[in-house]
Design an enzyme around this catalytic site. Sequence first.
Site, PDB file in Angstrom:
ATOM      1  CD  GLU A  45      -2.331   2.293  -3.484  1.00 17.42           C
ATOM      2  OE1 GLU A  45      -3.378   2.660  -3.599  1.00 17.42           O
ATOM      3  OE2 GLU A  45      -1.509   2.609  -2.648  1.00 17.42           O
ATOM      4  CG  ASP A  68      -1.917   1.201   1.469  1.00 14.47           C
ATOM      5  OD1 ASP A  68      -2.658   1.363   0.409  1.00 14.47           O
ATOM      6  OD2 ASP A  68      -1.712   1.848   2.343  1.00 14.47           O
TER       7      ASP A  68
END
Length: 497
Positions: A268, A238
Amino acid sequence: MTPNETIMQFFHWYYPADGSLWNKLKEEAPKLKEMGITTLWLPPAYKSCEGGYGVGYGVYDLFDLGEFDQQGSVRTKYGTKDEYVQAVEAAHQNELKVIVDVVLNHRMGADETEKVLVQDQDAHDRLKKVGEPYEREILDKYTFPGRKGKYSQYIWDFQSFSGVNDKDDLGNNEHFYRVIHDQYGDNWDESVLGKENGNFDYLMGCDVDFRNPAVREELKNWLSWYYDLIKFDGIRLDAIKHMNPYVINELLDYTHNIANKPLLNVAEEWTQDIGELLHYKEISQGRVQMFDVPLHYHFNEASLAGNQYDIRRLFDNTLMQQSPDRCISFVENHDTQPLQMLESPVDFWFKPLANAIILLREQGIPCVFYTSFYGAKYTDKGKDGQEHEVELVPVPHLYEMIKVRRYLSYGFQRDYFDHPNTIGWTREGIGEFENSGCAVVLTNGSEGYKDMELGKRHAGQTFIDVTKNRQEEITINEDGWARFTVNGRSVSVWIRK
Ligand code: CA
């Protein structure tokens, strides 16, 4: 020949907070395998600051997978630790790989306050200090009283963080402060990728300081413990923009050494700028795949523009075009779904087209979103402050397209991107997969057709549209060509009868 990889993101933001997701996964695993899913991306499995309600990105305790009474509950939003372990076992028994969602950038929901030396900064240039450092009582100490030192004795305090948030003197919640601790530099971590407002190290909560060697050791300790427990097959990282990418490399190498098997890691980095994505590709040196964020936004734009969008431009400056070896393609996710932070939904009529593009082309590894397959119904406040009810119905023909990817979409690809509204491509098929090969036509305009070559190996064979959008049968001529049709604003996927 290994079968095509297809990931399913097995959660969405508004999945009910009833502790049922891990059990649902256990039930669904055989069906998911049969239809052609090879990998599941599961949500953050550890306790968040919202206890049994948190989606998981507000991470409180990495070592609490629904085992300890912390933040108001034992279980997480998705179930208990035992249910989680059993769900991953069920996935593995069905040859489904598991990607775990790992949030390393921040911590939220601290247990105690402490006196901390903090520094204010210019809102538009966070590297520019404003005033002198001063002492402040901050809620940033994580002692995990429910866990009582089981698995790890590490206490997270100001020395583990580069920044912390607290109410400001006016009582506003969003204020954040740079933490001063002499050992690790007196400013933000300048190696982070995000350069918005000078430096994007700080995103939310207590920002983990990777310059502290004790922090890196503790994260390795946790990765070891986590891998031993469930033998995951990859990590979804993340918020990559907000962390030191070289430390991420170090942690991935460490994990790879423990696991001693190929890991499917996904990063990401939320940006539409292909240059930034390619820059991170250089740094990560093959350790991760990256989400194709530009392609998602092109789907969003194309779905809103209708036939005004030149559909050949969909691939311009996307990872699918510029770096197909590092591309995780997706149509939507938990952040872009309606009423969420990065809301940028793909209009319903376009979803079958977008899913055909990620699933049936050679380039990229597709990641199918939970609601695309299962649908969803929920209410929340939108950006306008009003309560909205959202109902998402499953994307038509998704099941068939995932199956075509798994069993038929192989071999040489021929592209026919010669019209602004209608494009098509064929896959010739390979010997290892019986009856493989397919032809895809899609349009954002009116009913049409495409003359395309499928290969002489299919000469004389009859093809049908697996979506049943078109009812006719098409025969491949002796040269391996045929005229494949499509309805207006639609997609047709032609396979051997
Ligand atoms: Ca950070």
